[in-house]
Design a protein around this motif. Sequence first.
Motif, PDB file in Angstrom:
ATOM      1  N   MET A   6       0.827  -1.210   0.000  1.00 28.79           N
ATOM      2  CA  MET A   6       0.000   0.000   0.000  1.00 28.79           C
ATOM      3  C   MET A   6       0.864   1.264   0.000  1.00 28.79           C
ATOM      4  SD  MET A   6      -2.847  -1.496  -0.109  1.00 28.79           S
ATOM      5  CE  MET A   6      -4.241  -0.410   0.222  1.00 28.79           C
ATOM      6  N   PHE A   7       1.915   1.242   0.801  1.00 26.05           N
ATOM      7  CA  PHE A   7       2.759   2.436   0.915  1.00 26.05           C
ATOM      8  C   PHE A   7       3.527   2.672  -0.385  1.00 26.05           C
ATOM      9  CE2 PHE A   7       5.753   5.422   2.671  1.00 26.05           C
ATOM     10  CZ  PHE A   7       4.969   6.101   3.601  1.00 26.05           C
ATOM     11  N   SER A   8       4.009   1.590  -1.021  1.00 25.10           N
ATOM     12  CA  SER A   8       4.721   1.727  -2.297  1.00 25.10           C
ATOM     13  C   SER A   8       3.790   2.293  -3.364  1.00 25.10           C
ATOM     14  CB  SER A   8       5.266   0.365  -2.748  1.00 25.10           C
ATOM     15  OG  SER A   8       6.041  -0.224  -1.723  1.00 25.10           O
ATOM     16  N   MET A   9       2.545   1.793  -3.373  1.00 28.61           N
ATOM     17  CA  MET A   9       1.555   2.334  -4.310  1.00 28.61           C
ATOM     18  C   MET A   9       1.315   3.818  -4.057  1.00 28.61           C
ATOM     19  SD  MET A   9      -1.469  -0.521  -4.652  1.00 28.61           S
ATOM     20  CE  MET A   9      -2.591   0.676  -5.401  1.00 28.61           C
ATOM     21  N   ALA A  10       1.230   4.183  -2.776  1.00 28.56           N
ATOM     22  CA  ALA A  10       0.994   5.589  -2.430  1.00 28.56           C
ATOM     23  C   ALA A  10       2.111   6.480  -2.974  1.00 28.56           C
ATOM     24  CB  ALA A  10       0.887   5.738  -0.911  1.00 28.56           C
ATOM     25  N   ILE A  11       3.346   5.991  -2.904  1.00 26.55           N
ATOM     26  CA  ILE A  11       4.478   6.765  -3.445  1.00 26.55           C
ATOM     27  C   ILE A  11       4.289   6.996  -4.938  1.00 26.55           C
ATOM     28  CG2 ILE A  11       6.949   6.642  -3.982  1.00 26.55           C
ATOM     29  CD1 ILE A  11       7.336   5.211  -1.302  1.00 26.55           C
ATOM     30  N   ILE A  12       3.948   5.918  -5.667  1.00 28.78           N
ATOM     31  CA  ILE A  12       3.765   6.034  -7.122  1.00 28.78           C
ATOM     32  C   ILE A  12       2.656   7.033  -7.440  1.00 28.78           C
ATOM     33  CG2 ILE A  12       3.071   4.769  -9.210  1.00 28.78           C
ATOM     34  CD1 ILE A  12       4.368   2.252  -7.930  1.00 28.78           C
ATOM     35  N   ILE A  13       1.529   6.891  -6.738  1.00 23.55           N
ATOM     36  CA  ILE A  13       0.387   7.771  -6.987  1.00 23.55           C
ATOM     37  C   ILE A  13       0.739   9.221  -6.663  1.00 23.55           C
ATOM     38  CG2 ILE A  13      -1.987   8.296  -6.254  1.00 23.55           C
ATOM     39  CD1 ILE A  13      -2.233   5.199  -5.699  1.00 23.55           C
ATOM     40  N   ALA A  14       1.408   9.434  -5.513  1.00 25.37           N
ATOM     41  CA  ALA A  14       1.748  10.800  -5.094  1.00 25.37           C
ATOM     42  C   ALA A  14       2.678  11.471  -6.095  1.00 25.37           C
ATOM     43  CB  ALA A  14       2.387  10.761  -3.711  1.00 25.37           C
ATOM     44  N   ILE A  15       3.713  10.736  -6.537  1.00 21.38           N
ATOM     45  CA  ILE A  15       4.661  11.340  -7.494  1.00 21.38           C
ATOM     46  C   ILE A  15       3.946  11.669  -8.799  1.00 21.38           C
ATOM     47  CG2 ILE A  15       6.727  10.959  -8.896  1.00 21.38           C
ATOM     48  CD1 ILE A  15       7.892   9.312  -6.658  1.00 21.38           C
ATOM     49  N   ARG A  16       3.113  10.728  -9.272  1.00 23.35           N
ATOM     50  CA  ARG A  16       2.462  10.994 -10.551  1.00 23.35           C
ATOM     51  C   ARG A  16       1.514  12.184 -10.481  1.00 23.35           C
ATOM     52  NH1 ARG A  16      -1.551   8.039 -14.748  1.00 23.35           N
ATOM     53  NH2 ARG A  16      -1.008   9.494 -16.396  1.00 23.35           N
ATOM     54  N   VAL A  17       0.705  12.230  -9.444  1.00 22.50           N
ATOM     55  CA  VAL A  17      -0.255  13.328  -9.322  1.00 22.50           C
ATOM     56  C   VAL A  17       0.478  14.660  -9.229  1.00 22.50           C
ATOM     57  CG1 VAL A  17      -1.998  14.349  -7.803  1.00 22.50           C
ATOM     58  CG2 VAL A  17      -2.074  11.898  -8.330  1.00 22.50           C
ATOM     59  N   THR A  18       1.523  14.694  -8.401  1.00 23.99           N
ATOM     60  CA  THR A  18       2.313  15.929  -8.275  1.00 23.99           C
ATOM     61  C   THR A  18       2.941  16.310  -9.609  1.00 23.99           C
ATOM     62  OG1 THR A  18       2.861  15.096  -6.075  1.00 23.99           O
ATOM     63  CG2 THR A  18       4.018  17.082  -6.824  1.00 23.99           C
ATOM     64  N   ALA A  19       3.470  15.302 -10.306  1.00 23.26           N
ATOM     65  CA  ALA A  19       4.141  15.556 -11.588  1.00 23.26           C
ATOM     66  C   ALA A  19       3.178  16.184 -12.597  1.00 23.26           C
ATOM     67  CB  ALA A  19       4.711  14.253 -12.147  1.00 23.26           C
ATOM     68  N   VAL A  20       1.959  15.648 -12.651  1.00 26.25           N
ATOM     69  CA  VAL A  20       0.984  16.179 -13.610  1.00 26.25           C
ATOM     70  C   VAL A  20       0.575  17.596 -13.209  1.00 26.25           C
ATOM     71  CG1 VAL A  20      -1.376  15.909 -14.464  1.00 26.25           C
ATOM     72  CG2 VAL A  20       0.149  13.933 -14.350  1.00 26.25           C
ATOM     73  N   ARG A  21       0.334  17.806 -11.919  1.00 29.13           N
ATOM     74  CA  ARG A  21      -0.071  19.134 -11.415  1.00 29.13           C
ATOM     75  C   ARG A  21       0.979  20.195 -11.718  1.00 29.13           C
ATOM     76  NH1 ARG A  21      -3.510  18.979  -6.089  1.00 29.13           N
ATOM     77  NH2 ARG A  21      -5.334  17.920  -6.983  1.00 29.13           N
ATOM     78  N   ARG A  22       2.224  19.863 -11.430  1.00 30.90           N
ATOM     79  CA  ARG A  22       3.305  20.846 -11.563  1.00 30.90           C
ATOM     80  C   ARG A  22       3.961  20.802 -12.937  1.00 30.90           C
ATOM     81  NH1 ARG A  22       5.932  21.237  -5.568  1.00 30.90           N
ATOM     82  NH2 ARG A  22       3.920  21.277  -4.519  1.00 30.90           N
ATOM     83  N   ASN A  23       3.424  19.896 -13.801  1.00 32.12           N
ATOM     84  CA  ASN A  23       3.950  19.809 -15.157  1.00 32.12           C
ATOM     85  C   ASN A  23       5.431  19.446 -15.193  1.00 32.12           C
ATOM     86  OD1 ASN A  23       3.392  19.781 -17.839  1.00 32.12           O
ATOM     87  ND2 ASN A  23       3.470  21.996 -18.117  1.00 32.12           N
ATOM     88  N   TRP A  24       5.814  18.555 -14.278  1.00 28.38           N
ATOM     89  CA  TRP A  24       7.200  18.074 -14.259  1.00 28.38           C
ATOM     90  C   TRP A  24       7.539  17.317 -15.531  1.00 28.38           C
ATOM     91  CZ3 TRP A  24       7.436  15.489  -8.746  1.00 28.38           C
ATOM     92  CH2 TRP A  24       7.611  16.501  -7.787  1.00 28.38           C
ATOM     93  N   ALA A  25       8.784  17.360 -15.938  1.00 30.06           N
ATOM     94  CA  ALA A  25       9.255  16.511 -17.040  1.00 30.06           C
ATOM     95  C   ALA A  25      10.715  16.173 -16.811  1.00 30.06           C
ATOM     96  CB  ALA A  25       9.077  17.224 -18.373  1.00 30.06           C
ATOM     97  N   LEU A  26      11.115  15.022 -17.299  1.00 32.88           N
ATOM     98  CA  LEU A  26      12.526  14.654 -17.215  1.00 32.88           C
ATOM     99  C   LEU A  26      13.307  15.485 -18.226  1.00 32.88           C
ATOM    100  CD1 LEU A  26      12.414  10.760 -17.028  1.00 32.88           C
ATOM    101  CD2 LEU A  26      13.000  12.333 -15.192  1.00 32.88           C
ATOM    102  N   PRO A  27      14.592  15.759 -17.907  1.00 37.86           N
ATOM    103  CA  PRO A  27      15.417  16.513 -18.867  1.00 37.86           C
ATOM    104  C   PRO A  27      15.714  15.694 -20.114  1.00 37.86           C
ATOM    105  CG  PRO A  27      16.752  15.733 -17.030  1.00 37.86           C
ATOM    106  CD  PRO A  27      15.329  15.408 -16.688  1.00 37.86           C
ATOM    107  N   LEU A  28      15.980  16.372 -21.212  1.00 32.56           N
ATOM    108  CA  LEU A  28      16.460  15.699 -22.424  1.00 32.56           C
ATOM    109  C   LEU A  28      17.962  15.453 -22.274  1.00 32.56           C
ATOM    110  CD1 LEU A  28      14.647  17.772 -25.199  1.00 32.56           C
ATOM    111  CD2 LEU A  28      13.878  15.716 -24.051  1.00 32.56           C
ATOM    112  N   PRO A  29      18.496  14.458 -22.991  1.00 35.40           N
ATOM    113  CA  PRO A  29      19.920  14.142 -22.839  1.00 35.40           C
ATOM    114  C   PRO A  29      20.853  15.218 -23.402  1.00 35.40           C
ATOM    115  CG  PRO A  29      18.735  12.307 -23.856  1.00 35.40           C
ATOM    116  CD  PRO A  29      17.831  13.492 -23.874  1.00 35.40           C
ATOM    117  N   ASN A  30      20.404  15.928 -24.421  1.00 32.70           N
ATOM    118  CA  ASN A  30      21.384  16.818 -25.072  1.00 32.70           C
ATOM    119  C   ASN A  30      21.177  18.290 -24.710  1.00 32.70           C
ATOM    120  OD1 ASN A  30      18.962  16.567 -26.280  1.00 32.70           O
ATOM    121  ND2 ASN A  30      19.705  16.595 -28.385  1.00 32.70           N
TER     122      ASN A  30
END
Lengths: 203, 203, 203
Positions: free
Chosen positions: B179-203
């Motif tokens: 349950m706690f591992s799932m909560a981490i996944i859900i929390a990161i994803r929801v925050t990422a979508v809200r704040r429009n996070w994105a991973l950097p490009l390599p170049n």
Amino acid sequence: MELQELLYIIDLTGTFVFAMSGVITASERRMDIFGASVIGFVTAVGGGTIRDILIGSTPVGWMLNSDYLFVISAGILTALFLHKHISRWYKTMFIFDTVGIGLFTLLGMQKTLTFGLSPTVAVMMGTVSAVFGGVVRDVLVNRVPLIFRKEVYATACIAGAIFYAIVEPFYPGNIWTVMFSMAIIIAIRVTAVRRNWALPLPN
Amino acid sequence: MELQELLYIIDLTGTFVFAMSGVITASERRMDIFGASVIGFVTAVGGGTIRDILIGSTPVGWMLNSDYLFVISAGILTALFLHKHISRWYKTMFIFDTVGIGLFTLLGMQKTLTFGLSPTVAVMMGTVSAVFGGVVRDVLVNRVPLIFRKEVYATACIAGAIFYAIVEPFYPGNIWTVMFSMAIIIAIRVTAVRRNWALPLPN
Amino acid sequence: MELQELLYIIDLTGTFVFAMSGVITASERRMDIFGASVIGFVTAVGGGTIRDILIGSTPVGWMLNSDYLFVISAGILTALFLHKHISRWYKTMFIFDTVGIGLFTLLGMQKTLTFGLSPTVAVMMGTVSAVFGGVVRDVLVNRVPLIFRKEVYATACIAGAIFYAIVEPFYPGNIWTVMFSMAIIIAIRVTAVRRNWALPLPN
């Protein structure tokens, strides 16, 4: 150093270079670092993975040997962080890539023969081992696989593989058959690149 | 209601939403209803199927449990017939999709560990279970997989999966680790979508 | 000639035509002869290979019977060398292709049932056997699979497969159930092509 050890080091070095080349291809396609890492990974293990799935050797090879995971991670990180400097290394990478392809073909054949399959199938699976990592990479970055259009190195793999399939039964287990078959693959590929050889189109 | 039962219902609901989202993607690409149904199906089962093939768990999972076939058919039919009304449900779908991704990651890890594979491989296969249905979908509709370009949810899966791999050995079989591992996944994803996070490009 | 023998000859003929059609598709995409041969090969064996991998029948079928390798090689060579004359044979090829698709569906179902899987799964795997060679081909030549957009023959396969799944239990092992199911597939496909039938789009 034993010959077997040398071959293992070549195997890992080839895997390292394959992972790097995957990341570089992905970078040119504007993928993020997760996407580039996945592409690096599948380029490195894709060929062997498809072979393992087809012949029924599961869990697939890289899951059972953490050396591969370590070497692939190193290749991915090197390509991600030293991206701009890599162009200087193209010649070195080409050498390791070519030697790697030669070895992957032979290792793929040996594994296929171990599963009791025919030499014809072994020639095919050896070539798949060496070449299909690049095919999976190209499908994932959404382009027609390079190797279907103009590369000649699949032909080099097939030539070396056929040589091995014919000679091996006469000298079973002799490592020099492996070395000589690899030499054929490397020689054809280097010559092909130098002279800009290409296979004819069908029409 | 038992916790295990709740997790099973989440599993089926996530599968339902995945099937719907596949059909919607296909519809935007002018596929006919057969094509859209196939895309819905592979989006729902693709990740788990690739995991099962790689670890050697065949026949693959969905062949052995008719609940999945039933739920996927329902998801496909819902999307085909109620296509125009679905835009109103995006928020609800996003929630189930996110919770589903969290659960698929953990279930994928557990199955991988059952096969005696290493925690590192389990982290990878957990992420594959959650994410590669979308990759297969994107390959079949002929576009560069979305997740390789800007989505951050694979990173969320990896974070939750690593947490689980580290904590599980201390409390073997404890459902709260799941349950706690799932909560981490859900929390990161929801925050990422809200704040429009994105991973950097390599170049 | 026994009926079983006749079916085997149809199987090989269908495989031959599938290999040819793959090479022709590849030629239109400016692939070299290696690429065209690979596409011919995967078009011929792709559907059965995916079925075998999913149900866990490895090494996959074509590795264990050299007749297939021989027939596929012949189909590839015929298409490569007689490329320009093939347009005259389209009608003949269409007939063998259609009969082949009918048979592949039934053979795929029978193999799936042999593995103890449900009739529903058998219907799906029968259709995959007949249709997914073309899907793999289209992914490799980088286009949206034709069958997802306008072909109606998957529907024909599904109809024949469902008929077989329903009737077979009443007359177990009766070859006429196979023949009649094939006839349904062939009849629907021929009618569909003649009348230009197409499935509706979802939106």
